[in-house]
Design an enzyme around this catalytic site. Structure first.
Site, mmCIF file in Angstrom:
data_model
loop_
_atom_site.group_PDB
_atom_site.id
_atom_site.type_symbol
_atom_site.label_atom_id
_atom_site.label_comp_id
_atom_site.label_asym_id
_atom_site.label_seq_id
_atom_site.Cartn_x
_atom_site.Cartn_y
_atom_site.Cartn_z
ATOM 1 N N GLY A 15 60.568 19.134 12.736
ATOM 2 C CA GLY A 15 59.019 19.625 12.986
ATOM 3 C C GLY A 15 58.283 18.208 12.553
ATOM 4 O O GLY A 15 58.162 17.147 12.457
ATOM 5 N N SER A 19 53.506 21.012 9.754
ATOM 6 C CA SER A 19 54.224 22.287 10.015
ATOM 7 C C SER A 19 55.565 22.960 9.048
ATOM 8 O O SER A 19 56.085 23.784 9.704
ATOM 9 C CB SER A 19 55.804 22.147 11.494
ATOM 10 O OG SER A 19 56.011 21.696 10.520
ATOM 11 N N GLU A 90 60.795 14.164 3.194
ATOM 12 C CA GLU A 90 60.696 12.835 3.582
ATOM 13 C C GLU A 90 61.936 11.957 4.396
ATOM 14 O O GLU A 90 61.558 10.738 3.392
ATOM 15 C CB GLU A 90 59.555 11.771 3.397
ATOM 16 C CG GLU A 90 58.500 13.300 3.100
ATOM 17 C CD GLU A 90 58.085 12.926 4.132
ATOM 18 O OE1 GLU A 90 57.779 12.891 5.084
ATOM 19 O OE2 GLU A 90 56.634 14.110 4.480
ATOM 20 N N CYS A 146 48.417 22.376 17.691
ATOM 21 C CA CYS A 146 47.669 20.913 18.072
ATOM 22 C C CYS A 146 46.121 21.628 17.780
ATOM 23 O O CYS A 146 45.845 22.321 18.314
ATOM 24 C CB CYS A 146 48.564 21.025 19.557
ATOM 25 S SG CYS A 146 46.793 20.088 20.387
ATOM 26 N N CYS A 149 43.982 21.837 21.496
ATOM 27 C CA CYS A 149 44.214 23.063 22.880
ATOM 28 C C CYS A 149 44.693 23.919 22.041
ATOM 29 O O CYS A 149 44.389 25.324 22.548
ATOM 30 C CB CYS A 149 44.917 22.420 23.370
ATOM 31 S SG CYS A 149 46.416 22.381 23.462
ATOM 32 N N CYS A 184 50.261 18.765 20.852
ATOM 33 C CA CYS A 184 51.428 19.293 21.629
ATOM 34 C C CYS A 184 51.556 17.946 22.691
ATOM 35 O O CYS A 184 50.651 16.898 22.498
ATOM 36 C CB CYS A 184 51.164 20.047 22.546
ATOM 37 S SG CYS A 184 49.843 20.050 23.779
HETATM 38 P P1 ADP Z 1 55.021 19.279 6.528
HETATM 39 O O1 ADP Z 1 55.634 18.963 4.989
HETATM 40 O O2 ADP Z 1 55.411 19.710 7.681
HETATM 41 O O3 ADP Z 1 54.369 18.438 6.964
HETATM 42 P P2 ADP Z 1 53.128 21.103 4.944
HETATM 43 O O4 ADP Z 1 54.707 21.845 4.493
HETATM 44 O O5 ADP Z 1 52.706 19.911 3.747
HETATM 45 O O6 ADP Z 1 53.804 20.916 6.149
HETATM 46 O O7 ADP Z 1 52.160 21.437 5.679
HETATM 47 C C1 ADP Z 1 52.277 22.950 5.830
HETATM 48 C C2 ADP Z 1 50.486 23.437 6.006
HETATM 49 O O8 ADP Z 1 49.388 22.511 6.772
HETATM 50 C C3 ADP Z 1 50.588 24.552 6.698
HETATM 51 O O9 ADP Z 1 50.422 25.769 6.019
HETATM 52 C C4 ADP Z 1 48.810 25.207 6.774
HETATM 53 O O10 ADP Z 1 47.928 25.045 6.003
HETATM 54 C C5 ADP Z 1 48.487 23.238 6.994
HETATM 55 N N1 ADP Z 1 47.464 22.819 8.212
HETATM 56 C C6 ADP Z 1 47.317 21.418 8.809
HETATM 57 N N2 ADP Z 1 46.910 21.492 9.797
HETATM 58 C C7 ADP Z 1 47.599 21.668 10.391
HETATM 59 C C8 ADP Z 1 48.130 22.049 12.054
HETATM 60 N N3 ADP Z 1 48.021 21.458 12.613
HETATM 61 N N4 ADP Z 1 49.297 23.062 12.414
HETATM 62 C C9 ADP Z 1 49.575 23.572 11.408
HETATM 63 N N5 ADP Z 1 48.891 23.298 9.654
HETATM 64 C C10 ADP Z 1 48.315 23.192 9.753
HETATM 65 ZN ZN ZN Z 2 47.310 20.725 22.546
#
Ligand code: ADP
Ligand code: ZN
Length: 209
Positions: A15, A19, A90, A146, A149, A184
């Site tokens: 994802g 996310s 990663e 997103c 939006c 999005c």
């Molecule tokens: P990933 O490993 O997918 O990059 P992380 O586990 O490091 O994600 O971080 C997820 C956390 O980032 C979420 O629990 C939330 O607190 C935060 N976050 C920051 N920006 C967003 C966003 N645009 N949408 C959802 N969560 C976000």
């Molecule tokens: Zn959007």
């Protein structure tokens, strides 16, 4: 899980950035530790966002650190013979060899959990992730929100000085919230230097010029 104790398999957590892939990977690792499995965690050396932070402690006092690796071969070298669960964060930053490494581990009876974003900033399949998705027994695709939006975000928006970065930039450029946003499909923007440069220049030019 849905497999017998001795059976290995591959699960992918994919994802967009933000996310919650790392959160979900940590959750699964923590639960494997509670189940008293022998776990090893790896992450790309390119990602130092949580250098020293990716230390998981379980209630019985066992601790686990993510091992930074620069290639898939290193994962194969560092995995101990008695390891039951291997988690890799990663994964898109690793080479294509990670597909073979992951498959071999699963064939040996190891549960392999792989996390990583599946698209690059252009919205194209990213590194070995698409192949890992194909060979996995279990796939979860997570979404963020997103930031433009509020819909479900599926795309990584790269920014330079707050503006959409051109498609011609390097595929791998590690960064966090200062360089990327979750967006999005509708709000995701990838300008091309040739086609859209004039537009970008006009945007950048002082209004009175
Ligand atoms: P990933 O490993 O997918 O990059 P992380 O586990 O490091 O994600 O971080 C997820 C956390 O980032 C979420 O629990 C939330 O607190 C935060 N976050 C920051 N920006 C967003 C966003 N645009 N949408 C959802 N969560 C976000
Ligand atoms: Zn959007």
């Amino acid at each position: 899980m849905y497999h017998g104790a001795q059976d290995g398999w591959v699960e992918v957590i994919s994802g967009v950035m933000f996310s919650g892939k790392s959160e979900e990977l940590l959750r699964r690792v923590r639960r494997a530790l509670i189940a008293r499995k022998r776990v090893q965690v790896f992450k790309s050396h390119l990602d130092d966002r949580y250098a020293g932070v990716f230390t998981i402690s379980s209630h019985d006092g066992s601790r686990i650190d993510a091992h930074p690796v620069s290639s898939s071969v290193q994962i194969a070298e560092f995995v101990q013979p008695d390891t039951q669960v291997v988690a890799i964060d990663e994964a898109p930053f690793l080479d294509d060899g990670v597909v073979t490494v992951v498959n071999d581990l699963a064939d040996r009876g190891v549960r392999v959990i792989v996390a990583g974003t599946d698209m690059d900033f252009r919205g194209e399949p990213f590194g070995p992730l698409p192949k890992l998705l194909a060979i996995a027994e279990k796939v979860d695709k997570l979404h963020a929100i997103c930031v433009v939006c509020g819909d479900l975000a599926t795309r990584n928006q790269r920014l330079i000085d707050g503006k959409p970065a051109p498609a011609e930039g390097p595929t791998i450029q590690v960064g966090g919230a200062e360089r990327y946003e979750a967006r999005c499909r509708k709000c995701h923007q990838v300008p091309h230097l040739d086609r859209d440069q004039t537009e970008l220049d006009i945007d950048d030019a002082p209004v009175s010029a």
